[in-house]
Design a protein around this motif. Structure first.
Motif, mmCIF file in Angstrom:
data_model
loop_
_atom_site.group_PDB
_atom_site.id
_atom_site.type_symbol
_atom_site.label_atom_id
_atom_site.label_comp_id
_atom_site.label_asym_id
_atom_site.label_seq_id
_atom_site.Cartn_x
_atom_site.Cartn_y
_atom_site.Cartn_z
ATOM 1 N N UNK A 188 0.829 -1.215 0.000
ATOM 2 C CA UNK A 188 0.000 0.000 0.000
ATOM 3 C C UNK A 188 0.862 1.263 0.000
ATOM 4 N N UNK A 189 0.379 2.274 -0.703
ATOM 5 C CA UNK A 189 0.997 3.603 -0.641
ATOM 6 C C UNK A 189 0.245 4.373 0.442
ATOM 7 N N UNK A 190 0.977 4.918 1.418
ATOM 8 C CA UNK A 190 0.316 5.516 2.585
ATOM 9 C C UNK A 190 0.719 6.967 2.790
ATOM 10 N N UNK A 237 -2.878 4.825 8.072
ATOM 11 C CA UNK A 237 -3.904 3.786 8.166
ATOM 12 C C UNK A 237 -4.096 3.055 6.840
ATOM 13 N N UNK A 238 -3.402 3.516 5.803
ATOM 14 C CA UNK A 238 -3.550 2.905 4.479
ATOM 15 C C UNK A 238 -3.212 1.424 4.445
ATOM 16 N N UNK A 239 -2.290 0.995 5.346
ATOM 17 C CA UNK A 239 -1.980 -0.445 5.375
ATOM 18 C C UNK A 239 -3.221 -1.259 5.736
ATOM 19 N N UNK A 280 -8.878 -5.319 10.392
ATOM 20 C CA UNK A 280 -9.396 -4.141 11.092
ATOM 21 C C UNK A 280 -10.167 -3.309 10.088
ATOM 22 N N UNK A 281 -11.241 -2.657 10.523
ATOM 23 C CA UNK A 281 -11.769 -1.602 9.686
ATOM 24 C C UNK A 281 -13.252 -1.603 9.416
ATOM 25 N N UNK A 282 -13.840 -0.440 9.647
ATOM 26 C CA UNK A 282 -15.225 -0.164 9.296
ATOM 27 C C UNK A 282 -15.252 1.173 8.584
ATOM 28 N N UNK A 283 -16.288 1.387 7.780
ATOM 29 C CA UNK A 283 -16.411 2.665 7.081
ATOM 30 C C UNK A 283 -17.797 3.222 7.334
ATOM 31 N N UNK A 284 -17.855 4.495 7.714
ATOM 32 C CA UNK A 284 -19.136 5.194 7.856
ATOM 33 C C UNK A 284 -19.387 5.968 6.572
ATOM 34 N N UNK A 330 -4.565 5.496 0.067
ATOM 35 C CA UNK A 330 -5.256 4.207 0.143
ATOM 36 C C UNK A 330 -6.526 4.332 0.980
ATOM 37 N N UNK A 331 -6.460 5.120 2.056
ATOM 38 C CA UNK A 331 -7.673 5.381 2.852
ATOM 39 C C UNK A 331 -8.666 6.179 2.011
ATOM 40 N N UNK A 332 -8.175 7.208 1.332
ATOM 41 C CA UNK A 332 -9.073 8.021 0.501
ATOM 42 C C UNK A 332 -9.765 7.161 -0.558
#
Ligand SMILES: *Cc1c(COP(=O)(O)O)cnc(C)c1O
Length: 347
Positions: free
Chosen positions: A25-27, A236-238, A208-212, A37-39
């Motif tokens: 991942x690029x972070x 957090x991108x990883x 891990x991870x949830x998205x609102x 990656x988060x975006x």
């Protein structure tokens, strides 16, 4: 020894392919909104569900609690089913985080009817009552044994909310199980819900991870609340990469988990220690034992065979199928379930 863990679909470990994807991942710093990656995950999930924006969070409890806080004010009220995770399993967080009260609906296997929702809406302009602000649905319903609302049922509740100017939130911790089982398109959900919480760390297999998800304006307020709760993560991108991988690769295969849950249902219905099984619709199997075993004794009997299951109340047991349950494990569990039948004593 190989352990078959049926306690929850949260116990999955990242697959080798997912791990590889995570490391590549690029972070950047996500508090500055500079993690590509988060975006990408937030944009992808929002587009999937037909909503404008997303917010990556460490847990489904956090996405739900942020949504409730963003939709309510102190002295207002949330309507949900009496079995809802937001009420039962989030530590009393609605009171703690939002100073809001809760109206509990006695739905059927976690599902509320539109008329029940309407019944619990408080009269306006009466100082005796809290002001109803929000209705929250859960899809699938955990305590309902993985039961799910169809889009038509959601639309009917959304109509009540619109008429009374109430926001509608979805606790979609297992929404992909509902979508796959009903063969529906997530993009249609955006027409009915003001906010949606999705979990990628359950059946989809991310660590891990949830998205609102919600409107741009709602998500920008939610981003402030996430920071206050300590949920602003940096590179957090990883983690988001695992979620991107899961959304691309692990949705359709949920059918496999549903098929496995059905296989358990079939065996349990033939077992002489079972009193009843909640109809299996997705990946959750909840059943009631008769007096042959207590729930504790049954869980122990399974543990002796390297199988983990949850006691889910007096005489109640829950199995959840998931990505890490192999066919070999299935065969083992089915054999053990058969062996636990007690033979009539013959003289
Ligand atoms: C698991 C779950 C959540 C979120 O749980 P976290 O462990 O906080 O991610 C929310 N709602 C339901 C129905 C769940 O099953």
């Amino acid at each position: 020894m190989l352990i078959t863990d049926l306690r929850s679909d949260t116990v999955t470990k990242p697959t080798p392919e997912m791990k590889e994807y995570m490391f590549a991942a690029i972070v950047g710093d996500d508090v500055y909104q500079e993690d590509p990656t988060v975006n990408a995950l937030e944009a992808k999930a929002a587009a999937m569900f037909g909503l404008e924006a997303g917010l990556f969070c460490p847990s489904g409890t956090m996405t739900n609690q942020i949504a409730i806080k963003a939709h309510t004010e102190p002295l207002t009220e949330v309507i949900c089913d009496q079995t809802a995770h937001i009420y039962q399993y989030e530590g009393g967080g609605i009171a703690f985080n939002s100073s809001a009260s809760v109206a509990l609906v006695q739905g059927e296997r976690g599902k509320m009817k539109p008329a029940q929702v309407e019944y619990y809406i408080r009269p306006l302009n009466n100082i005796h009552f809290p002001e109803t602000k929000l209705v929250a649905l859960e899809n699938t319903c955990n305590k309902g044994g993985g039961s799910f609302y169809t889009l038509n049922e959601i639309a009917a509740i959304a109509e009540v909310c619109q008429r009374h100017n109430l926001a509608l939130h979805l606790d979609g911790a297992r929404v992909f199980n509902a979508l796959v089982a009903a063969n529906e398109n997530p993009v249609d959900y955006g027409k009915y819900f003001d906010s949606i919480s999705i979990c990628i760390s359950k059946g989809l297999g991310a660590p891990v991870g949830s998205v609102l998800l919600g409107s741009r304006e709602f998500i920008s307020r939610s981003r402030r609340i996430r920071k206050v709760l300590g949920g602003g993560m940096r590179q957090a991108g990883y983690l988001a990469a695992a979620c991107n991988y899961a959304l691309d690769n692990h949705v359709e295969r949920l059918q496999e988990d549903h098929r496995k849950a059905k296989a358990f249902e079939e065996i349990l219905l033939q077992s002489n220690y079972v009193e009843s099984v909640l109809p299996v619709e997705t990946n959750i199997v909840i059943f009631k034992l008769n007096s042959m075993y207590t729930d504790a004794a049954f869980v122990q009997a399974l543990a002796n065979e390297n199988i983990r299951a949850s006691s889910f109340g007096p005489q109640m047991i829950r199995f959840v199928t998931h990505l890490d349950i192999t066919d070999e494990m299935m065969n083992h569990v089915i054999q053990v379930l058969k062996s636990l039948n007690k033979q009539a004593v013959t003289v």
